[in-house]
Design a protein around this motif. Sequence first.
Motif, PDB file in Angstrom:
ATOM      1  N   HIS A 211       0.836  -1.200   0.000  1.00 57.73           N
ATOM      2  CA  HIS A 211       0.000   0.000   0.000  1.00 57.73           C
ATOM      3  C   HIS A 211       0.873   1.253   0.000  1.00 57.73           C
ATOM      4  CE1 HIS A 211      -2.710   3.039   1.923  1.00 57.73           C
ATOM      5  NE2 HIS A 211      -3.465   2.600   0.925  1.00 57.73           N
ATOM      6  N   ARG A 212       1.895   1.262   0.838  1.00 55.30           N
ATOM      7  CA  ARG A 212       2.827   2.391   0.902  1.00 55.30           C
ATOM      8  C   ARG A 212       3.507   2.588  -0.460  1.00 55.30           C
ATOM      9  NH1 ARG A 212       6.403   0.515   4.287  1.00 55.30           N
ATOM     10  NH2 ARG A 212       4.995   0.737   6.041  1.00 55.30           N
TER      11      ARG A 212
ATOM     12  N   SER B  23       4.148   5.461  -5.543  1.00 54.41           N
ATOM     13  CA  SER B  23       4.196   5.361  -7.000  1.00 54.41           C
ATOM     14  C   SER B  23       3.192   6.315  -7.648  1.00 54.41           C
ATOM     15  CB  SER B  23       3.920   3.951  -7.468  1.00 54.41           C
ATOM     16  OG  SER B  23       4.946   3.097  -7.039  1.00 54.41           O
ATOM     17  N   SER B  24       2.013   6.438  -7.036  1.00 55.70           N
ATOM     18  CA  SER B  24       0.996   7.322  -7.617  1.00 55.70           C
ATOM     19  C   SER B  24       1.378   8.780  -7.421  1.00 55.70           C
ATOM     20  CB  SER B  24      -0.376   7.032  -7.007  1.00 55.70           C
ATOM     21  OG  SER B  24      -0.397   7.374  -5.646  1.00 55.70           O
ATOM     22  N   ASP B  25       2.142   9.100  -6.375  1.00 59.25           N
ATOM     23  CA  ASP B  25       2.606  10.463  -6.162  1.00 59.25           C
ATOM     24  C   ASP B  25       3.611  10.890  -7.228  1.00 59.25           C
ATOM     25  OD1 ASP B  25       1.033  10.764  -3.953  1.00 59.25           O
ATOM     26  OD2 ASP B  25       2.627  10.403  -2.496  1.00 59.25           O
ATOM     27  N   ARG B  26       4.373   9.941  -7.751  1.00 60.67           N
ATOM     28  CA  ARG B  26       5.399  10.247  -8.749  1.00 60.67           C
ATOM     29  C   ARG B  26       4.820  10.477 -10.143  1.00 60.67           C
ATOM     30  NH1 ARG B  26       9.019   5.298  -7.230  1.00 60.67           N
ATOM     31  NH2 ARG B  26       9.245   5.770  -5.045  1.00 60.67           N
TER      32      ARG B  26
END
Length: 135
Positions: free
Chosen positions: A125-126, A131-134
């Motif tokens: 999850h982390r 990954s979605s923040d990048r």
Amino acid sequence: MEQFDRREHLLKPHLAHMRHLHRLEQLQREIESILHSVSLNGPGDFVFATKICCYTTAEIIEDVNHAILQCLKIGSYSAAESLSRTSLENAINLIFYKNDRTSNRPKSILLNYFERAKKGARNWHRHALQSSDRS
């Protein structure tokens, strides 16, 4: 020695056993039949945690053994060897569960499994959030 010759040298012993694959598949069907025929429902025989561990472990053994057979079919012998150790480990755990009427070992292993699964889920999850923040 060239890389190709080395690979052939390493694979040769495994290739000789390919003729046994059909028999291994037959044995797996027999193992499944035996595992599915085991009943832990005798009066007072096993506590609930032990039953869960036995049935779950039997399913794991079945799944891992199928994966081993698939690895052998595609020539992934190192993976088959690694999975064989996992299958053997689970078979030994199944014997331990059967012989532990107190359910201490099954409970301990089951709790350990849940803790590792929870930790792994948190890590995934982390990672997904990072990954979605990048992107």
